[in-house]
Structure formats: C-alpha cells, structure tokens
Design an enzyme around this catalytic site. Structure first.
Site, PDB file in Angstrom:
ATOM      1  N   ALA A   1      31.541  52.952 -23.756  1.00  9.01           N
ATOM      2  CA  ALA A   1      30.286  52.728 -23.035  1.00  9.01           C
ATOM      3  C   ALA A   1      29.189  53.394 -23.860  1.00  9.01           C
ATOM      4  CB  ALA A   1      30.379  53.348 -21.656  1.00  9.01           C
TER       5      ALA A   1
ATOM      6  N   GLY B   1      35.346  52.824 -22.806  1.00  7.29           N
ATOM      7  CA  GLY B   1      35.108  51.519 -22.183  1.00  7.29           C
ATOM      8  C   GLY B   1      35.553  50.366 -23.077  1.00  7.29           C
TER       9      GLY B   1
ATOM     10  N   GLU C   1      39.161  50.092 -22.496  1.00  5.67           N
ATOM     11  CA  GLU C   1      39.302  49.577 -21.126  1.00  5.67           C
ATOM     12  C   GLU C   1      39.053  48.069 -21.095  1.00  5.67           C
ATOM     13  OE1 GLU C   1      36.616  52.657 -19.587  1.00  5.67           O
ATOM     14  OE2 GLU C   1      38.166  53.134 -18.129  1.00  5.67           O
TER      15      GLU C   1
ATOM     16  N   GLU D   1      37.107  60.023 -22.851  1.00 11.28           N
ATOM     17  CA  GLU D   1      36.164  60.387 -21.784  1.00 11.28           C
ATOM     18  C   GLU D   1      36.178  61.859 -21.405  1.00 11.28           C
ATOM     19  OE1 GLU D   1      37.783  57.538 -21.910  1.00 11.28           O
ATOM     20  OE2 GLU D   1      36.567  55.917 -21.093  1.00 11.28           O
TER      21      GLU D   1
HETATM   22  N1  DAK Z   1      27.570  54.976 -27.490  1.00 10.13           N
HETATM   23  C1  DAK Z   1      26.390  54.918 -28.144  1.00 10.13           C
HETATM   24  N2  DAK Z   1      26.299  54.940 -29.491  1.00 10.13           N
HETATM   25  C2  DAK Z   1      27.441  55.005 -30.199  1.00 10.13           C
HETATM   26  C3  DAK Z   1      28.714  55.066 -29.576  1.00 10.13           C
HETATM   27  C4  DAK Z   1      28.739  55.037 -28.133  1.00 10.13           C
HETATM   28  N3  DAK Z   1      29.891  55.043 -27.444  1.00 10.13           N
HETATM   29  N4  DAK Z   1      29.657  55.149 -30.543  1.00 10.13           N
HETATM   30  C5  DAK Z   1      29.003  55.130 -31.721  1.00 10.13           C
HETATM   31  N5  DAK Z   1      27.688  55.045 -31.517  1.00 10.13           N
HETATM   32  C6  DAK Z   1      26.624  55.007 -32.528  1.00 10.13           C
HETATM   33  C7  DAK Z   1      26.429  56.365 -33.148  1.00 10.13           C
HETATM   34  O1  DAK Z   1      25.603  57.164 -32.328  1.00 10.13           O
HETATM   35  C8  DAK Z   1      25.783  55.972 -34.446  1.00 10.13           C
HETATM   36  O2  DAK Z   1      24.425  55.679 -34.188  1.00 10.13           O
HETATM   37  P1  DAK Z   1      23.237  56.355 -35.063  1.00 10.13           P
HETATM   38  O3  DAK Z   1      23.454  57.817 -34.944  1.00 10.13           O
HETATM   39  O4  DAK Z   1      23.503  55.819 -36.459  1.00 10.13           O
HETATM   40  O5  DAK Z   1      22.003  55.839 -34.435  1.00 10.13           O
HETATM   41  C9  DAK Z   1      26.463  54.687 -34.830  1.00 10.13           C
HETATM   42  O6  DAK Z   1      27.024  54.188 -33.618  1.00 10.13           O
HETATM   43  C10 DAK Z   1      27.605  54.869 -35.827  1.00 10.13           C
HETATM   44  O7  DAK Z   1      28.464  55.860 -35.336  1.00 10.13           O
HETATM   45  P2  DAK Z   1      28.906  57.146 -36.191  1.00 10.13           P
HETATM   46  O8  DAK Z   1      27.888  57.501 -37.197  1.00 10.13           O
HETATM   47  O9  DAK Z   1      29.328  58.184 -35.222  1.00 10.13           O
HETATM   48  O10 DAK Z   1      30.184  56.550 -36.965  1.00 10.13           O
HETATM   49  P3  DAK Z   1      31.441  57.361 -37.470  1.00 10.13           P
HETATM   50  O11 DAK Z   1      32.217  56.424 -38.340  1.00 10.13           O
HETATM   51  O12 DAK Z   1      31.052  58.676 -38.060  1.00 10.13           O
HETATM   52  O13 DAK Z   1      32.315  57.673 -36.164  1.00 10.13           O
HETATM   53  C11 DAK Z   1      33.333  57.127 -34.056  1.00 10.13           C
HETATM   54  C12 DAK Z   1      32.897  56.616 -35.448  1.00 10.13           C
HETATM   55  C13 DAK Z   1      33.777  55.915 -33.252  1.00 10.13           C
HETATM   56  C14 DAK Z   1      34.509  58.091 -34.216  1.00 10.13           C
HETATM   57  C15 DAK Z   1      32.138  57.860 -33.388  1.00 10.13           C
HETATM   58  O14 DAK Z   1      31.007  56.981 -33.419  1.00 10.13           O
HETATM   59  C16 DAK Z   1      32.394  58.212 -31.969  1.00 10.13           C
HETATM   60  O15 DAK Z   1      33.091  59.197 -31.675  1.00 10.13           O
HETATM   61  N6  DAK Z   1      31.807  57.472 -31.042  1.00 10.13           N
HETATM   62  C17 DAK Z   1      31.840  57.772 -29.653  1.00 10.13           C
HETATM   63  C18 DAK Z   1      33.178  57.444 -29.074  1.00 10.13           C
HETATM   64  C19 DAK Z   1      33.167  57.738 -27.636  1.00 10.13           C
HETATM   65  O16 DAK Z   1      33.252  58.899 -27.201  1.00 10.13           O
HETATM   66  N7  DAK Z   1      32.938  56.694 -26.839  1.00 10.13           N
HETATM   67  C20 DAK Z   1      32.605  56.821 -25.449  1.00 10.13           C
HETATM   68  C21 DAK Z   1      33.840  57.054 -24.645  1.00 10.13           C
HETATM   69  S1  DAK Z   1      33.396  57.362 -23.009  1.00 10.13           S
HETATM   70  C22 DAK Z   1      30.767  54.485 -16.685  1.00 10.13           C
HETATM   71  C23 DAK Z   1      31.989  53.895 -16.787  1.00 10.13           C
HETATM   72  C24 DAK Z   1      32.737  54.069 -17.915  1.00 10.13           C
HETATM   73  C25 DAK Z   1      32.267  54.850 -18.930  1.00 10.13           C
HETATM   74  C26 DAK Z   1      31.047  55.436 -18.793  1.00 10.13           C
HETATM   75  C27 DAK Z   1      30.282  55.270 -17.696  1.00 10.13           C
HETATM   76  N8  DAK Z   1      29.979  54.329 -15.553  1.00 10.13           N
HETATM   77  C28 DAK Z   1      30.252  53.229 -14.727  1.00 10.13           C
HETATM   78  C29 DAK Z   1      28.776  54.993 -15.413  1.00 10.13           C
HETATM   79  C30 DAK Z   1      33.022  54.988 -20.116  1.00 10.13           C
HETATM   80  C31 DAK Z   1      32.736  55.947 -20.969  1.00 10.13           C
HETATM   81  C32 DAK Z   1      33.197  55.880 -22.319  1.00 10.13           C
HETATM   82  O17 DAK Z   1      33.430  54.845 -22.879  1.00 10.13           O
END
Ligand code: DAK
Length: 260
Positions: free
Chosen positions: A66, A112, A115, A135
């Site tokens: 997400a 997400g 998911e 998460e």
């Molecule tokens: N959201 C927003 N931006 C994201 C992102 C994300 N999930 N994942 C990556 N990006 C963006 C980064 O911020 C970066 O943007 P800039 O800084 O260049 O503007 C760009 O994509 C490239 O990412 P990285 O520079 O970080 O790339 P790397 O190769 O170094 O790393 C990575 C890749 C996938 C390991 C890293 O980007 C990362 O850890 N990303 C986040 C993974 C993550 O934690 N995802 C979220 C999981 S929690 C909800 C229901 C469900 C959910 C939420 C709310 N409600 C109903 C309210 C679910 C939550 C989740 O999914």
C-alpha cells in the site's frame, strides 16, 4: 473511466491489467484501487475477457505494498473504513471474479502487493521476485486479507513466521511454501502466464466460474463447501457448455464453448 495508474488491454481474450506506477514501485494508493476496481468490473461483464493477467510495470516490482505516504496520516476510523472498502473494492473482487486471475509476480510483492497476489487464483513468479508482509515493521498488521489468505495458502506456522518477522522470501522459497505455483525467469514470465491462460481458455467458462465459487466456498465462514459444490455441479447440467462438452466428446471432436 480514464486510467492514470494502471494499463488495461484486452488481447485474444486475455485481459492484461498492469499496475503502472513504476517510480513508486507500483504502490497501491486509493486512486489505483479505484481504477483496478473499474477495470476488473469491466472484465467481469465482458464475455470476450476470459482470463486476467495481473502484473506490475517495470522490472523491479509487482506491487511494493500500500502507498505508505498516503496511509501514514490515517486515523483509527480512516484505517478501518479504508480497509473494509479495499477488501470489497479490490481484494474480494479479484478473489470472486468469475474468470481466473493469474498474478504475474514480476518483482517485489510486499504488504498490500502480496495481499493482491494472494487474492488472485494463480500466482506465477519470476526468479528475482521477493515476497513478504512487512506491515508489523510499520506498526500495523496486514489489512487487506493477508492474515487470512497467507494462512490459507501456506499454513499457520509459515504465516506466523512471515508476518511476525516482517521478512521477505525469494521466489524459490515461495514456491516451496506453496505461496506461488511456479517460478520462471523474468523473460519467460508473461509467456508462461499466457500459456496457462490459453490452456484454461480451452475449457468451459461456465464450469470454470462454478469451480471458482466452489473452491472459494471452502474459506467462507458459515458455508459448507461440499453443499456449494453440489449446487454448482447441478447448475452445470443446465448450461450450453455442458451440452457442448459432452456432445463434442461423443462426436470425437474438440468442444467449442460459448460460456452460456
Ligand atoms: N509506498 C510508497 N512509496 C513506495 C513504496 C510504498 N509501499 N515502496 C517503494 N516506494 C517508493 C520509494 O519511496 C521510492 O520513492 P522515492 O523515494 O524515489 O520518491 C521508490 O518507490 C523506489 O523505492 P526505493 O528507493 O526504496 O527502492 P529500493 O530498491 O531501495 O527498495 C524496497 C525496494 C521494496 C525494499 C523498498 O522500496 C521498500 O521497503 N518499500 C516499502 C515496502 C513496504 O513496507 N511496503 C508497505 C507494506 S505495508 C490499509 C490496508 C493495508 C495496508 C495499509 C493500509 N488500510 C486499509 C488503511 C497495507 C500496508 C502495506 O502494504
């Protein structure tokens, strides 16, 4: 509807739905969820669309979760509301679509994103894909069905491990866990999905949609999957597809299913 966050194309009865925010690693924001909802509803209503291939743009990510930047400011009420809305608009829609959805997991499938892949009926991953539910490292739990669908797919022990460690696993391991059906090289990913889609499309669309209902019934609270199977099985006898399938067998020819 104009799509700004996804690509949508129908080609030879396959609907290609591609999340197209490669700079954000295809993170799912609200607008993307709305567009996916729209495209999948179009697919559901279009008899020419027989299988969906769902993937992400670029080589790096299927969907990296997400959009953290969007949900960072949510309150308790907003979180609950958006979770319920998301379930209904996207994740349950994918799972209950009457046409098979194949997720082509072409890179990171996190939070997400995993998911979403788990809502699909079939998952094929490229060798470099990384899967995880991070998460709890952000102070939330999987909110789009991850605690339920991961447990259904890999069992309780592995689900506890993946969710509580917030770690990622590679594609090979995901295949061993039963989280993905198959692992292929990045170059072969789409062709492998298309090959599977073509195999599926030789069969009766009516029977396939009944099979989806029956398989999903196993996981519905308060519903007896065996009873659902009996009902769906019975329904097949009233379809043109059933007549065509059995007639074609007896006439020693290939069936031509109309999906009626
Ligand atoms: N959201 C927003 N931006 C994201 C992102 C994300 N999930 N994942 C990556 N990006 C963006 C980064 O911020 C970066 O943007 P800039 O800084 O260049 O503007 C760009 O994509 C490239 O990412 P990285 O520079 O970080 O790339 P790397 O190769 O170094 O790393 C990575 C890749 C996938 C390991 C890293 O980007 C990362 O850890 N990303 C986040 C993974 C993550 O934690 N995802 C979220 C999981 S929690 C909800 C229901 C469900 C959910 C939420 C709310 N409600 C109903 C309210 C679910 C939550 C989740 O999914």
């Amino acid at each position: 509807m104009d799509y700004n966050n996804i690509l949508f194309e129908l080609k030879e009865n396959i609907a290609y739905v591609t999340i197209n925010r490669p700079k954000q690693l295809n993170a799912l924001n609200k607008a993307t969820i709305e567009e996916l909802n729209h495209a999948l509803t179009v697919v559901e209503d279009d008899p020419n669309a027989k299988v969906v291939i769902l993937t992400g743009s670029g080589e790096k990510a299927f969907v990296a979760g997400a959009d953290i930047k969007e949900f960072a400011e949510f309150s308790v009420e907003e979180g609950k509301l958006l979770s319920a809305e998301g379930h209904q608009k996207l994740f349950n829609l994918v799972e209950n679509l009457s046409k098979p959805v194949i997720a082509a997991v072409n890179g990171f499938a996190l939070g997400g994103g995993l998911e979403l892949a788990m809502s699909a009926h079939i998952r094929i991953a490229s060798e470099h894909a990384k899967l995880g539910l991070p998460e709890v490292s952000l102070g939330v739990i999987p909110g789009y069905g991850g605690t339920q669908r991961l447990t259904q797919l890999v069992g309780k022990g592995k689900a506890f491990e993946m969710i509580t460690t917030a770690g990622m696993i590679g594609a090979e391991e995901a295949e061993k866990w039963g989280l993905v059906n198959n692992v292929v090289s990045a170059e072969e990913l789409l062709a492998t999905c298309e090959k599977m889609a073509n195999k599926i499309m030789k069969n009766s669309p009516k029977a396939i949609s009944s099979a989806i209902v029956a398989i999903n019934a196993q996981y519905r609270e308060g519903i007896d999957g065996f009873v659902t199977e009996i009902t769906e099985f019975g329904k097949c006898f009233g379809t043109e597809d059933f007549k065509e399938g059995t007639t074609a067998f007896m006439e020693k020819r290939k069936p031509e299913f109309t999906g009626k």
